[in-house]
Design a protein around this motif. Structure first.
Motif, mmCIF file in Angstrom:
data_model
loop_
_atom_site.group_PDB
_atom_site.id
_atom_site.type_symbol
_atom_site.label_atom_id
_atom_site.label_comp_id
_atom_site.label_asym_id
_atom_site.label_seq_id
_atom_site.Cartn_x
_atom_site.Cartn_y
_atom_site.Cartn_z
ATOM 1 N N VAL A 159 0.849 -1.194 0.000
ATOM 2 C CA VAL A 159 0.000 0.000 0.000
ATOM 3 C C VAL A 159 0.882 1.241 0.000
ATOM 4 O O VAL A 159 0.624 2.220 -0.718
ATOM 5 C CB VAL A 159 -0.961 -0.005 1.203
ATOM 6 N N GLY A 160 1.938 1.201 0.800
ATOM 7 C CA GLY A 160 2.868 2.326 0.825
ATOM 8 C C GLY A 160 3.477 2.582 -0.534
ATOM 9 O O GLY A 160 3.523 3.730 -1.017
ATOM 10 N N ASN A 161 3.940 1.535 -1.189
ATOM 11 C CA ASN A 161 4.542 1.689 -2.515
ATOM 12 C C ASN A 161 3.541 2.219 -3.523
ATOM 13 O O ASN A 161 3.860 3.087 -4.353
ATOM 14 C CB ASN A 161 5.092 0.342 -2.997
ATOM 15 N N LEU A 163 0.772 4.019 -2.976
ATOM 16 C CA LEU A 163 0.418 5.412 -2.722
ATOM 17 C C LEU A 163 1.540 6.351 -3.148
ATOM 18 O O LEU A 163 1.286 7.443 -3.675
ATOM 19 C CB LEU A 163 0.089 5.613 -1.240
ATOM 20 N N LYS A 164 2.775 5.930 -2.948
ATOM 21 C CA LYS A 164 3.902 6.763 -3.384
ATOM 22 C C LYS A 164 3.905 6.906 -4.904
ATOM 23 O O LYS A 164 4.250 7.960 -5.431
ATOM 24 C CB LYS A 164 5.224 6.151 -2.908
ATOM 25 N N MET A 165 3.509 5.840 -5.609
ATOM 26 C CA MET A 165 3.423 5.926 -7.075
ATOM 27 C C MET A 165 2.449 7.017 -7.505
ATOM 28 O O MET A 165 2.636 7.666 -8.537
ATOM 29 C CB MET A 165 2.945 4.598 -7.663
ATOM 30 N N ILE A 166 1.380 7.183 -6.736
ATOM 31 C CA ILE A 166 0.339 8.153 -7.081
ATOM 32 C C ILE A 166 0.754 9.570 -6.664
ATOM 33 O O ILE A 166 0.181 10.555 -7.113
ATOM 34 C CB ILE A 166 -0.992 7.763 -6.405
ATOM 35 N N GLY A 167 1.767 9.660 -5.794
ATOM 36 C CA GLY A 167 2.181 10.964 -5.289
ATOM 37 C C GLY A 167 1.679 11.248 -3.897
ATOM 38 O O GLY A 167 1.712 12.390 -3.433
ATOM 39 N N VAL A 168 1.205 10.199 -3.204
ATOM 40 C CA VAL A 168 0.696 10.340 -1.839
ATOM 41 C C VAL A 168 1.815 10.005 -0.859
ATOM 42 O O VAL A 168 2.530 9.021 -1.043
ATOM 43 C CB VAL A 168 -0.506 9.400 -1.616
ATOM 44 N N ASN A 169 1.977 10.820 0.173
ATOM 45 C CA ASN A 169 2.975 10.482 1.191
ATOM 46 C C ASN A 169 2.413 10.362 2.594
ATOM 47 O O ASN A 169 3.156 10.208 3.556
ATOM 48 C CB ASN A 169 4.167 11.459 1.179
ATOM 49 N N MET A 170 1.075 10.367 2.721
ATOM 50 C CA MET A 170 0.445 10.115 4.017
ATOM 51 C C MET A 170 -0.834 9.325 3.814
ATOM 52 O O MET A 170 -1.684 9.708 3.013
ATOM 53 C CB MET A 170 0.132 11.414 4.768
ATOM 54 N N GLN A 208 3.858 -0.656 10.340
ATOM 55 C CA GLN A 208 5.261 -0.928 10.074
ATOM 56 C C GLN A 208 5.511 -1.083 8.585
ATOM 57 O O GLN A 208 6.482 -0.541 8.036
ATOM 58 C CB GLN A 208 5.711 -2.191 10.803
ATOM 59 N N GLY A 209 4.640 -1.837 7.888
ATOM 60 C CA GLY A 209 4.815 -2.017 6.453
ATOM 61 C C GLY A 209 4.767 -0.705 5.703
ATOM 62 O O GLY A 209 5.597 -0.444 4.816
ATOM 63 N N MET A 210 3.804 0.160 6.031
ATOM 64 C CA MET A 210 3.690 1.442 5.345
ATOM 65 C C MET A 210 4.889 2.335 5.637
ATOM 66 O O MET A 210 5.442 2.982 4.737
ATOM 67 C CB MET A 210 2.383 2.132 5.738
ATOM 68 N N GLN A 211 5.304 2.366 6.897
ATOM 69 C CA GLN A 211 6.417 3.236 7.248
ATOM 70 C C GLN A 211 7.735 2.730 6.666
ATOM 71 O O GLN A 211 8.625 3.523 6.355
ATOM 72 C CB GLN A 211 6.493 3.411 8.768
ATOM 73 N N GLU A 212 7.870 1.432 6.480
ATOM 74 C CA GLU A 212 9.058 0.910 5.811
ATOM 75 C C GLU A 212 9.168 1.431 4.379
ATOM 76 O O GLU A 212 10.265 1.573 3.843
ATOM 77 C CB GLU A 212 9.029 -0.620 5.790
ATOM 78 N N SER A 213 8.030 1.694 3.764
ATOM 79 C CA SER A 213 8.034 2.197 2.392
ATOM 80 C C SER A 213 8.201 3.716 2.353
ATOM 81 O O SER A 213 8.158 4.304 1.266
ATOM 82 C CB SER A 213 6.741 1.804 1.684
#
Length: 1014
Positions: A159-161, A163-170, A208-213
């Motif tokens: 999910v973290g990866n 969202l980052k692809m879309i330009g989301v950082n939170m 933890q998974g999201m913050q790792e990304s």
């Protein structure tokens, strides 16, 4: 300067530590000492530099995160740009839209921002919560049923990866509320459940998974929204629990997450007198709760985010601006969805002037936000091109599948009925409540065992249900699915009272398996009867969940989950029954078994190209690895008229695959019982052959095509003759009078008639052999076939030459030793126990013609399109049942048979044949003489100078068989790959060489091996 800063935030290196990716959850692990949020000391120099460049109003504006959409057009975008340009707001929270549109807008907004924007999304189960075209992971209630937090950890990373692809950082997730109120109108399925420890562990794994990304996440809704019966979107819920209860239950997951380095907390709009006695004060506006408890008592140093300030649960006694100032005074850092940006900035400045707030307080929050931006910065701006494909990568889908698999919860399993056993004893009906179309639950049930299906609307009347109950009378097991449900308790979870009464009554009188595709709280509405044999809680009504639920029922996958909440007195949180795995074939994604799905498009291309050039009208292709089907498709049509499309359940004439799916398994089973020995002479089993040269032939030589038998005898020649008595039946040369090519240098006369007495159009005692529609053969021809074989010449030298003739003898041997016909024995002892109910001889006796794929338009022998009748003329003259041809099947059924061989003879809880017997019959006993064949099974040609049945990619241990109609089955124990290709390449002309010349079957096999990752 504003553009240079925007570039900086995309390229900055994240140097601060994050939670280690090597951490794994164990069932007895203790939580570590508290960790600071990983962004706190990130980019201090950059933070200070940016902070100093901001005006005082801009520093306040960094606190504001406004609502944004990617589906509202240019007017909305201009309004957002105005807020960015005029106030330099801190962030955006996107709502509905699409990922590509949002990425484009994000780039546009970031390019205009003086200070990089913090971009947030509500993505509790992934970006699909707000955006189309994205993967929908399971809801948190479903995740609460898992026993493996590492799967949630992986989901968090993905999910973290994404969202980052879309330009989301939170991500404004996860929900850390302990849902201990079944009637909760707003949390419910968004919670991990009612058990505090379970919620803590699942939530921390996700965080933890999201913050790792490198994604900021926000645990919500502090101090706990789980025990409410009101929705804070519409009103201010009241929680009356004591401080001690709240501390030990509702707040405990937040405390544990904070200890693990949580980056953000969202504050709910709740009235909680035990924590703040001021009447009517929302927790989001309470200094006692936000600062006193969260920041001071719990020591939280991360970002504190209000729930949306435009919700009715926020204090509406305060005007726009004053509301934002109150929220900031309470201790919040980010003011989410403010009622007014300019009024909010003005009101906060006013409170500073009054001495109720300080610029130091603004500096604290502003720098914290800037540090979070630095830490969560994207390496590059989101790239819209190809974004949807990247977001839907098969590796992400694998994780989603594993999450749903692990969550499925078996709550009843009387006498261990699941996985279902002894399929040949079951007559199953499915009843789908709430979905009036044939759905994936039914479709995947049919893959295991063809069943009779009933569907009924959730609005059905009591009379409708009574009528349905009567129709279910003949069936001995009912599998029901409850669909088209609703997650909301206020809507009774979408299950109508008539449906409840029907299921209660059905489980009183008929053995029933119930699958509930709904909220687990819905279980409290049922009062199942004593005939309830199994109960499966599936949680969500999605296609993937339907498919997996069917697989669990039949043992393709195990039951692993445990109920995350209690539902009435009968079912308690933690309940769940485990079942065994790898019982039967399962169906999944290529990457689950180490196959690169990106290469499998080549199979589609090969199949479609074959159809385009008319190498075959259509085909079925199936591939599995290690017992999991990862590719199963049907292409094209039944014929070149292109009227009926091929589907999974259509049936093909498999030609010589009959040898290893009918004759060979019977002989192997008889060998295991000591009734048959491949080392014996043929005459030992058929004594009448001792009067000729066939009696001394060894069985093993017949099975390896090493006995010296003639390759082929055209038995049907004896039923036809030229109309001109001066002409021959066949010629060695092609001409006007001999236009029909039968084989190399064999051409048939075009003017033919049936021999007198050979056929008649109606059946009788004498004419009992049905070879086609309205065509019955004189039964005396059966004997003439055997006489022809007996009188045929043996070659002087025994060497490999493929011949069907030996199987004409093996068929009566099998009938004699088993005491029943080959057709009946294979049905009773193999096909039906395997669940291969579409497989067998004489398909028209069991299936409608429209389900059977036609083969040749036979212009010579039967003079009609062969539709449901075996193509092989010799097998047809024996009534459609023979040792070498006659079986019809589909790819899925053949996969079960071949997987049984791969499993060493066992499948679905039944030991059909011992592994030692299979190994014996799979042995190449004449390899030193240039004969690749096993004792019945075909083997790969390892001398690559010679033609063989496979690509050059398979191992020497692999085995299978091909068929003249355009079929191939092959398994490789070394790689675990199982491959089935079925076609009717001989339609309408058996001389069509294109499928063979194009090497379609072997080229597809090569793709499968090229796609191996490990």
């Amino acid at each position: 300067m504003k553009h240079s800063r925007t570039i900086l935030i995309y390229t900055v290196l994240v140097l601060s530590p994050i939670l280690t990716s090597s951490y794994h959850f164990s069932s007895h692990e203790r939580f570590q000492e508290s960790l600071d949020p990983p962004f706190l000391d990130a980019g201090n120099e950059w933070v200070d530099s940016v902070y100093e460049s901001l005006s005082r109003d801009e520093r306040i504006a960094q606190l504001f995160m406004v609502r944004a959409y990617s589906n509202k057009g240019e007017e909305h975008a201009e309004a957002i740009l105005k807020l960015i340009d005029k106030y330099n707001i801190g962030g955006l929270c996107f709502f509905q839209g699409g990922p590509v549109r949002q990425a484009i807008l994000t780039n546009r907004y970031q390019a205009e921002a003086k200070t990089p924007l913090l971009v947030a999304l509500d993505a509790e189960w992934g970006a699909s919560m707000r955006l189309d075209s994205c993967i929908a992971y399971p809801r948190q209630m479903t995740l609460g049923a898992l026993n493996d937090e590492n799967l949630i950890l992986q989901m968090g990373r993905e999910v973290g990866n994404q969202l980052k692809m879309i330009g989301v950082n939170m991500n404004l997730a996860p929900v850390m509320d302990v849902n201990n109120n079944p009637r909760n109108p707003v949390i419910g399925s968004r919670s991990f459940g009612e058990n505090t420890e379970n919620v803590s562990r699942k939530g921390i794994a996700y965080i933890q998974g999201m913050q790792e990304s490198g994604l900021l996440c926000t645990a919500k809704h502090f101090p706990g929204h789980g025990d409410t019966d009101k929705d804070s979107h519409h009103t201010l819920p009241l929680i009356k629990h004591s401080r001690e209860r709240l501390w030990s239950t509702e707040m405990q997951p937040f405390r544990e997450a904070i200890r693990q380095g949580l980056t953000g907390v969202m504050i709910a709009h709740l009235e909680i007198p035990a924590l703040d006695s001021t009447s009517g004060t929302a927790s989001s506006l309470s200094h006692d709760i936000v600062t006193g408890i969260l920041k001071e008592e719990m020591g939280f140093r991360g970002l504190i985010v209000t729930d949306a300030l435009d919700m009715a649960g926020a204090d509406k006694n305060h005007s726009p601006g004053d509301l934002e100032a109150l929220a900031f005074k309470a201790g919040n850092d980010i003011l989410l969805i403010p009622t007014s940006v300019p009024k909010g900035i003005s009101a906060i400045r006013k409170e500073i002037r009054k001495g109720n707030l300080s610029w130091e307080r603004v500096e604290e929050s502003c720098k914290k936000i800037l540090a979070a931006k630095y830490w969560s910065a994207l390496e590059n701006p989101p790239e819209p091109a190809g974004l949807t494909n990247r977001l839907n990568d098969n590796n992400y889908l694998v994780t989603r599948s594993r999450l749903y698999q692990g969550a499925l919860t078996l709550l009843e399993n009387k006498n261990g009925i699941l996985p279902l056993k002894k399929l040949d004893t079951l007559e199953i009906a499915t009843v789908i409540i709430g979905d009036t179309g044939y759905n994936d639950f039914q479709r995947y049930i049919d893959l295991y065992l063809p069943s009779t299906h009933f569907n009924i609307s959730r609005e059905a009347s009591a009379e409708d249900y009574l009528e349905l109950m009567e129709e279910l009378g003949p069936f001995d097991l009912i599998i029901t699915g409850v669909h088209n449900t609703d997650m909301r308790a206020s809507q009774n979870f979408g299950i109508r009272e008539n449906s409840i009464l029907f299921l209660n009554r059905l489980t009183d009188i008929k053995p029933t398996i119930v699958a509930i595709f709904a909220s687990p709280y819905s279980l409290s509405r049922f009062k199942f009867g004593n005939e309830l044999k199994a109960l499966l809680m599936a949680y969500e009504d999605k296609k993937i969940v339907q498919a997996l639920s069917a697989q669990l029922i039949f043992g393709g996958i195990p039951a692993l989950g445990n109920l995350p909440v209690s539902a009435g007195a009968r079912y308690q949180a933690g309940d769940g029954i485990s079942t065994e795995s790898s019982f039967r074939l399962r169906y999944g994604l290529p990457e689950e078994e180490g196959i690169d799905s990106r290469l499998l498009y080549k199979i589609d291309s090969l199949a479609l190209d074959a159809i385009r050039v008319k190498a075959t009208p259509g085909c079925q292709i199936l591939a599995a690895r290690n017992g999991m089907v990862f590719y199963h498709k049907a292409f094209g049509h039944h014929t070149y008229r292109r009227r009926d499309t091929v589907n999974w359940f259509d049936i093909y004439d498999v030609a010589s695959i009959t040898k290893i799916t009918a004759t060979l398994p019977v002989l192997m089973q008889l060998s295991q019982e000591g009734k048959f020995d491949v080392n014996e002479r043929l005459g030992n089993y058929l004594p009448y052959l001792d009067t000729c040269d066939k009696g001394d032939l060894l069985i093993k030589d017949i099975l390896t095509h090493h006995a010296g038998l003639t390759p082929w005898i055209p038995f049907y020649y004896s039923t036809i003759e030229p109309m001109d008595a001066d002409q021959n039946l066949i010629s060695k040369k092609l001409s006007r009078d001999y236009p029909f090519r039968l084989a190399d240098h064999i051409f048939l006369n075009k003017n033919l008639r049936y021999v007198d007495g050979a056929f008649q159009s109606e059946p009788s005692l004498q004419y009992s052999v049905r070879v086609a529609d309205n065509l019955y053969l004189n039964q005396t021809y059966r004997d003439s076939i055997m006489h022809s074989i007996i009188n045929s010449s043996l070659r002087d030298k025994k060497e490999y030459l493929y011949s069907d003739l030996g199987y004409y003898f093996l068929h009566p041997i099998a009938d004699s030793l088993t005491g029943i016909s080959l057709e009946k024995y294979t049905q009773e002892n193999f096909y039906r126990p395997l669940g291969s109910n579409f497989t067998g001889f004489l398909p028209l006796n069991r299936f409608p013609g429209e389900q059977i794929i036609p083969t040749e338009n036979d212009l010579v022998f039967r003079r009609q399109l062969l539709h449901g009748y075996v193509h092989d003329p010799g097998a047809a003259m024996l009534g459609g049942v023979s040792g070498h041809a006659g079986v019809f099947s589909n790819a899925n059924d053949l996969a079960k048979i071949m997987q049984m061989y791969l499993n060493g003879g066992h499948y679905g809880g039944v030991n059909f044949i011992s592994d030692t017997i299979i190994d014996k019959f799979n042995t190449c006993i004449h390899c030193d003489e240039g004969n690749r064949r096993g004792i019945g099974f075909d083997k790969p040609e390892m001398d690559y100078e010679k033609d063989g049945p496979t690509c050059q990619c398979v191992s020497p241990d692999s085995f299978g068989h091909s068929g003249f109609t355009g079929t191939l089955v092959w398994v490789d124990p070394e790689t675990g790959i199982l491959y089935v290709f079925l076609s009717n390449k001989i339609h309408p002309d058996q001389d069509n060489p294109k499928l063979v010349e194009m090497n379609v079957r072997t080229e597809i096999q090569q793709v499968l091996h090229d796609a191996l990752i490990y």
